[in-house]
Design a protein around this motif. Structure first.
Motif: not given
Lengths: 175, 148
Positions: A34-40, A102-112, B47-48
């Motif tokens: 499952v893709a785990v690379e953070p998307v910028d 917010p797009a800029g924070d989405a990756a970190s927000l979804l991780a937590t 966490p992912y």
């Protein structure tokens, strides 16, 4: 059996499981599954700034939905609007019931944090309206992280929503 | 004597049932770790960076725990391991119900007929937990019968 012995046995079983899992990993070479690379994602205003927006075409296109069609879906079960703009812009007005991500924070927000979005939901992402780039990238991230398959980008974004007379929540008018 | 046999039968039956359930649950996950990783992602509780590791590790814990329970080698620890896993599953299911997320459980892999996470699944897992408690027992009366 003493508690210490029981815990030692438990640790042994966990260790054996770990070794087997490691062996299993070693036998496979297609990681990540499952893709785990953070998307910028940058931010919604990225395209206005121009220069870095040149990387946007590398992202696969997401299907769009017109403002008229999306307006008819407000309040429907199984439909979730996701606002990719900043929290300040969200507070100024947004689609009723939309989630602020917010797009800029989405990756970190979804991780937590978890979102009340089911993989079977129809997810509609939107940005300001300069172009679909960041709303589209947010849609891809939601597909990766939450498993959502039915994702649409609101054509024309928030500006088109207002132009089409779509209902809004928040903003100074609501006092 | 009859009650001793009955108790032994119940305990052995519980061990077979629990081991069968966990092995049946683990095999599809081992064969399709990508599908199980996606199921873990859908829970929106981890966490992912942990998805792939959990997708590989959890099925192995299930298999090793089941074999320990069935074989008798470190049986109590095996029961404790399976009990811990089931408690974790119960907590996860509860959190999904509370959050109102509609997802497949991924308990037996990502089949088309995957069971949705909901109250029936919670009841089933609580039943499984009860079976593990029974399976962890040592049928003492049988040893007394042998001595005699």
């Amino acid at each position: 059996m003493t508690r210490a012995r029981l815990l030692a046995d438990l640790a042994a079983l966990v260790g054996i499981s770990g070794l087997l899992a490691g062996a299993h990993l070693g036998l496979r070479d297609e990681l990540p599954w499952v893709a785990v690379e953070p998307v910028d994602l940058g931010s919604c205003s990225l395209q206005e700034e121009g220069a870095e927006g040149a990387e946007a075409p590398s992202r696969p296109a997401m299907p769009t939905i017109s403002a008229g069609e999306a307006i008819a879906l407000v309040g429907r079960g199984g439909v979730t609007f996701v606002d990719a703009r900043s929290s300040e812009r969200f507070a100024d007005g947004h689609v009723p019931g939309a989630l602020c991500l917010p797009a800029g924070d989405a990756a970190s927000l979804l991780a937590t944090q978890s979102l009340p979005v089911a993989p079977s939901d129809l997810v509609i992402t939107y940005c300001d309206g300069q172009g679909p780039g960041e709303a589209e990238a947010l849609g891809l991230l939601l597909r990766e992280r939450l498993g959502c398959q039915e994702i649409r980008v609101l054509g024309g974004g928030w500006e088109q929503w207002l132009a089409a007379g779509g209902p809004t929540d928040g903003g100074p008018d609501r006092g | 004597m009859a009650s001793a046999r009955l108790e032994r039968g119940v305990v052995v039956g519980a061990r077979l049932l629990v081991a069968a359930v966990f092995v049946a649950a683990a095999v599809p996950k081992i064969l399709d770790p990508a599908g199980f990783a996606a199921a873990i992602r859908n829970y929106q509780a981890f966490p992912y960076w942990s998805w792939n590791g959990l997708a590989v590790g959890v099925p192995m814990l299930e298999v090793v725990g089941a074999l320990a329970l069935l074989s008798g080698w470190k049986r109590q620890a095996g029961a404790l391991l399976l009990g811990g896993l089931t408690l974790a599953f119960v907590a996860l299911i509860t959190s999904v119900i509370v959050r109102g997320i509609d997802i497949g459980c991924g308990c037996f892999g990502q089949s088309e007929a995957a069971e949705s996470v909901g109250w029936p699944l919670l009841v089933r897992d609580l039943g499984l937990l009860a079976a593990i408690v029974v399976a962890a027992r040592e049928p003492g009366p049988l040893r007394a019968a042998r001595v005699r």
